[in-house]
Structures are given as structure tokens and as C-alpha cells.
Design a protein around this motif. Structure first.
Motif: not given
Length: 146
Positions: A95-114
């Protein structure tokens, strides 16, 4: 805690990984992202610096608020293990946009599967900062899979 905090988040998280072990830091971040509030205050301070003290004292929503989840997602930027994959993808729907933003950054940094479905969904988020982080993630993910 020092009177003046001179550590970047990366430095502070690295120091906490040295102190308690990377696996414990990652586990604590996972717990926080899953809404568990029984994580000790030392981890929150390592993840957020002096700002965590106000949350520990009950301000800004306290441990039940969104800040601990933001800091946990940021912690996973700097201390990653693949067992955090599911929870970081789930965090893209927080629900919190700041959490969604950090999650997107983690996805970009770690480039894990799927992670593409979650990253792509965030490209239409109502918050511009989340959309920008998601766009970076999708660009990096599609470039690395090419």
C-alpha cells in the motif's frame, strides 16, 4: 549510536552484516517486509540510521507503519539472498508507495528470475517515483535477458 551518523545506508548495512551475519540481516528484512514487528531495534537503526529511533519510540506509525518495510526493502538492496525474491516481488503491491519504489530498485539491482510481471505492473503506478524505478528495473531486466 554516534551523535552524528556518518554512515551511508550501504555502509551501515554492511557493518550490520559483519556484526550479525548477512543471513540474519536478510532474514530480518524479510520479516519486516512480511509485517512482523518483533525485529529488534538494532536492525532498524542499522537499516535507517538515527531516523529509526522515532519509529521505535512510536512516531510515524511506529513499527506497524510503513517505514520499517521501506528500510527493509532498502536493506535488501545492499544485502541480498535469493530467499528474499518472493517477498520483494510481493512488496511491489504494498500500500505504501515508498515500499513499492524500493522493491522496484531491488528488482533492478539484483535482476533475479521472473520479476518482469511485477516490474511491468509498477510502470503504471500512480506515483511518479515508483514508475521511474519500475521503468529502470524493466529496462535493466530486458537488457540483461537479451
Amino acid at each position: 549510536m554516534p551523535a552524528i551518523w556518518r554512515l551511508t545506508p550501504r555502509q551501515s548495512i554492511a557493518a550490520e552484516c559483519e556484526r550479525r551475519g548477512k543471513a540474519a540481516v536478510v532474514a530480518g528484512c524479510i520479516d519486516l517486509l512480511q509485517g512482523r514487528q518483533d525485529t529488534d531495534g538494532a536492525l532498524l537503526i542499522a537499516l535507517a540510521g538515527p531516523a529509526a529511533q522515532a519509529v521505535l519510540d512510536g512516531s510515524a506509525g511506529g513499527k506497524e507503519g510503513y517505514w520499517p518495510r521501506v528500510w527493509a526493502a532498502r536493506g535488501l538492496l545492499h544485502a541480498w539472498d535469493d530467499r528474499a525474491t518472493t517477498v520483494i516481488i510481493q512488496a511491489t503491491a504494498d500500500d505504501a508507495w515508498r515500499v513499492r519504489e524500493m522493491a522496484a530498485k531491488a528488482i533492478a539491482r539484483h535482476r533475479f528470475a521472473n520479476p518482469l510481471p511485477a516490474g511491468s505492473r509498477l510502470r503504471t503506478d500512480p506515483v511518479p517515483r515508483v514508475r521511474a524505478a519500475a521503468e529502470r528495473a524493466v529496462v535493466l531486466l530486458t537488457a540483461s535477458s537479451a
